[in-house]
Design an enzyme around this catalytic site. Sequence first.
Site, PDB file in Angstrom:
ATOM      1  N   ARG A 239       0.814  -1.275   0.023  1.00  0.00           N
ATOM      2  CA  ARG A 239       0.050  -0.060   0.127  1.00  0.00           C
ATOM      3  C   ARG A 239       1.032   1.399  -0.073  1.00  0.00           C
ATOM      4  O   ARG A 239       1.862   1.328   0.613  1.00  0.00           O
ATOM      5  CB  ARG A 239      -0.897   0.244   1.275  1.00  0.00           C
ATOM      6  CG  ARG A 239      -2.070  -0.753   1.231  1.00  0.00           C
ATOM      7  CD  ARG A 239      -3.138  -0.362  -0.080  1.00  0.00           C
ATOM      8  NE  ARG A 239      -4.385  -1.464   0.316  1.00  0.00           N
ATOM      9  CZ  ARG A 239      -4.551  -2.149  -0.667  1.00  0.00           C
ATOM     10  NH1 ARG A 239      -3.883  -2.617  -1.454  1.00  0.00           N
ATOM     11  NH2 ARG A 239      -5.639  -2.928  -0.543  1.00  0.00           N
TER      12      ARG A 239
ATOM     13  N   HIS B  15      -1.539  -0.403  -9.785  1.00  0.00           N
ATOM     14  CA  HIS B  15      -2.226  -1.217  -8.860  1.00  0.00           C
ATOM     15  C   HIS B  15      -2.812  -2.476  -9.750  1.00  0.00           C
ATOM     16  O   HIS B  15      -3.975  -2.840  -9.616  1.00  0.00           O
ATOM     17  CB  HIS B  15      -3.474  -0.787  -8.252  1.00  0.00           C
ATOM     18  CG  HIS B  15      -3.962  -0.913  -7.064  1.00  0.00           C
ATOM     19  ND1 HIS B  15      -4.124  -0.464  -5.916  1.00  0.00           N
ATOM     20  CD2 HIS B  15      -4.101  -2.434  -6.464  1.00  0.00           C
ATOM     21  CE1 HIS B  15      -4.723  -1.048  -4.732  1.00  0.00           C
ATOM     22  NE2 HIS B  15      -4.300  -2.488  -5.186  1.00  0.00           N
TER      23      HIS B  15
HETATM   24  P1  NAP Z   1      -1.794 -10.680   5.614  1.00  0.00           P
HETATM   25  O1  NAP Z   1      -2.054 -12.226   5.456  1.00  0.00           O
HETATM   26  O2  NAP Z   1      -2.794 -10.303   6.687  1.00  0.00           O
HETATM   27  O3  NAP Z   1      -0.088 -10.494   6.036  1.00  0.00           O
HETATM   28  C1  NAP Z   1       0.269  -9.388   6.626  1.00  0.00           C
HETATM   29  C2  NAP Z   1       1.712  -9.459   7.191  1.00  0.00           C
HETATM   30  O4  NAP Z   1       2.004  -8.289   7.692  1.00  0.00           O
HETATM   31  C3  NAP Z   1       1.668 -10.293   8.483  1.00  0.00           C
HETATM   32  O5  NAP Z   1       2.941 -11.211   8.184  1.00  0.00           O
HETATM   33  C4  NAP Z   1       1.576  -9.235   9.495  1.00  0.00           C
HETATM   34  O6  NAP Z   1       2.434  -9.800  10.450  1.00  0.00           O
HETATM   35  C5  NAP Z   1       2.539  -8.287   8.849  1.00  0.00           C
HETATM   36  N1  NAP Z   1       2.394  -7.047   9.525  1.00  0.00           N
HETATM   37  C6  NAP Z   1       1.104  -6.261   9.884  1.00  0.00           C
HETATM   38  N2  NAP Z   1       1.459  -5.290  10.792  1.00  0.00           N
HETATM   39  C7  NAP Z   1       2.814  -5.193  11.022  1.00  0.00           C
HETATM   40  C8  NAP Z   1       3.713  -4.566  11.765  1.00  0.00           C
HETATM   41  N3  NAP Z   1       3.175  -3.380  12.348  1.00  0.00           N
HETATM   42  N4  NAP Z   1       5.104  -4.826  11.717  1.00  0.00           N
HETATM   43  C9  NAP Z   1       5.313  -6.027  11.234  1.00  0.00           C
HETATM   44  N5  NAP Z   1       4.548  -6.737  10.285  1.00  0.00           N
HETATM   45  C10 NAP Z   1       3.328  -6.464  10.336  1.00  0.00           C
HETATM   46  O7  NAP Z   1      -1.940  -9.989   4.431  1.00  0.00           O
HETATM   47  P2  NAP Z   1      -2.005 -10.036   2.836  1.00  0.00           P
HETATM   48  O8  NAP Z   1      -2.706 -11.122   2.369  1.00  0.00           O
HETATM   49  O9  NAP Z   1      -0.456 -10.922   2.754  1.00  0.00           O
HETATM   50  O10 NAP Z   1      -1.713  -8.971   2.102  1.00  0.00           O
HETATM   51  C11 NAP Z   1      -0.737  -7.960   2.366  1.00  0.00           C
HETATM   52  C12 NAP Z   1      -1.278  -6.657   1.867  1.00  0.00           C
HETATM   53  O11 NAP Z   1      -0.916  -6.701   0.442  1.00  0.00           O
HETATM   54  C13 NAP Z   1      -2.631  -6.245   1.833  1.00  0.00           C
HETATM   55  O12 NAP Z   1      -3.108  -5.665   3.530  1.00  0.00           O
HETATM   56  C14 NAP Z   1      -2.811  -5.115   0.725  1.00  0.00           C
HETATM   57  O13 NAP Z   1      -2.462  -4.098   1.382  1.00  0.00           O
HETATM   58  C15 NAP Z   1      -1.725  -5.490  -0.119  1.00  0.00           C
HETATM   59  N6  NAP Z   1      -2.247  -6.336  -1.438  1.00  0.00           N
HETATM   60  C16 NAP Z   1      -1.964  -5.704  -2.516  1.00  0.00           C
HETATM   61  C17 NAP Z   1      -2.416  -5.875  -3.785  1.00  0.00           C
HETATM   62  C18 NAP Z   1      -2.131  -5.277  -5.061  1.00  0.00           C
HETATM   63  O14 NAP Z   1      -2.754  -5.742  -6.280  1.00  0.00           O
HETATM   64  N7  NAP Z   1      -1.239  -4.747  -5.014  1.00  0.00           N
HETATM   65  C19 NAP Z   1      -3.402  -6.927  -3.762  1.00  0.00           C
HETATM   66  C20 NAP Z   1      -3.680  -7.658  -2.768  1.00  0.00           C
HETATM   67  C21 NAP Z   1      -3.159  -7.350  -1.364  1.00  0.00           C
HETATM   68  P3  NAP Z   1       1.806 -11.042  11.559  1.00  0.00           P
HETATM   69  O15 NAP Z   1       1.995 -12.236  10.574  1.00  0.00           O
HETATM   70  O16 NAP Z   1       2.747 -11.122  12.707  1.00  0.00           O
HETATM   71  O17 NAP Z   1       0.362 -10.858  11.709  1.00  0.00           O
HETATM   72  C1  GLV Z   2      -5.961  -5.085  -3.523  1.00  0.00           C
HETATM   73  O1  GLV Z   2      -4.912  -4.335  -3.562  1.00  0.00           O
HETATM   74  C2  GLV Z   2      -6.496  -5.833  -2.424  1.00  0.00           C
HETATM   75  O2  GLV Z   2      -6.247  -5.354  -1.405  1.00  0.00           O
HETATM   76  O3  GLV Z   2      -7.028  -6.795  -2.532  1.00  0.00           O
END
Ligand code: NAP
Ligand code: GLV
Length: 310
Positions: free
Chosen positions: A225, A273
């Site tokens: 993000r 994005h």
């Molecule tokens: P997720 O499974 O919730 O994983 C988030 C990770 O971030 C976890 O390992 C978490 O730690 C860590 N984290 C959160 N807060 C933190 C902090 N303060 N300090 C250190 N680590 C921290 O999320 P995900 O499904 O992998 O997705 C991650 C992000 O990708 C989404 O929130 C979204 O913003 C982005 N995204 C982007 C796209 C795109 O097209 N560009 C698409 C989908 C998602 P813990 O393991 O300890 O909980």
């Molecule tokens: C895309 O950025 C998502 O959060 O699904």
Amino acid sequence: MSLTVLFAASNDDWQKYSAALKTAFADARLDVALVTQAEPETVDYIIYAPSCSLRDFGPYKNTKAVLSLWAGVEKIVTNETLTMPLARMVDPGMTQSMTEWVTGHVMRYHLGMDAHIVNPSQDWIWHSNPLAQERTVCILGLGELGTAAARSLLALNFNVSGWSRSAKAVEGVTCFHGAEGLTQALGTADIVVLLLPDTAETANTLNESTLALLPKGARILNPGRGPLIDDAALIDALDSGRIAHATLDVFRVEPLPVDHPFWAHPKVTVTPHIAAATRPVTSSVEIARNIRLCEDGQPMINLVDRARGY
Ligand code: NAP
Ligand code: GLV
């Protein structure tokens, strides 16, 4: 008993998702009326994307859960009217897409592809690349997407480290956590990938002081993000040569305004994005599965922790 599921997203999304959702509901043995409008008190579940106008969840008094079409829930997690459980999107299609985006852009940096792809003066630019195991890729965020990307990079022999909020163990990945862990993780990172959620705690994770921890010439990929990076600090670090290049998929304001300095910066690649869109067919299966769990009296999966913000 028939369930009413309100699809609260854009008309474009309706075109993309309605058939896939209906198929997935039928496959999950759910008798569902999938609608785009309904009396709020009749709605059992809401499928939600921030592209819709729904902001007040208060009247949806009988709604059992809201299922986000997006993985990142920063736009609704603080909505105080949303008091029912909120599930974020975890979709194998999205995960594969993110893995492909991250791996592809890591390989671009690793192989120094740009020098050959854009070479108008036809220079014979010989260079020997390090092997993958001589390159450290550090993934900030070891969740669904970060862990999948880490595994894909490990399979290519990269040296992979990762950082999360809580302590984690991912086979083959050097895992760090907490504030001290970030310092250690960044200190050896040739390429940094941001896959953190947008929360109050993760804002400006890469700022003037943390960028200074990176080895000179490090590269940055941000498919997480926009607010994870302090834009001005990144531009200063690129201008000074401390950071060699950044590929950014997400921004504080989207679409990225035409006058934003990232567009014209020679050391920035902007992608709009596109790293990992939710895939209608695979995500519909996950939505139906989660509703099925709830209807069977089982705990739903991928629920957002409101206090943590993700
Ligand atoms: P997720 O499974 O919730 O994983 C988030 C990770 O971030 C976890 O390992 C978490 O730690 C860590 N984290 C959160 N807060 C933190 C902090 N303060 N300090 C250190 N680590 C921290 O999320 P995900 O499904 O992998 O997705 C991650 C992000 O990708 C989404 O929130 C979204 O913003 C982005 N995204 C982007 C796209 C795109 O097209 N560009 C698409 C989908 C998602 P813990 O393991 O300890 O909980
Ligand atoms: C895309 O950025 C998502 O959060 O699904």
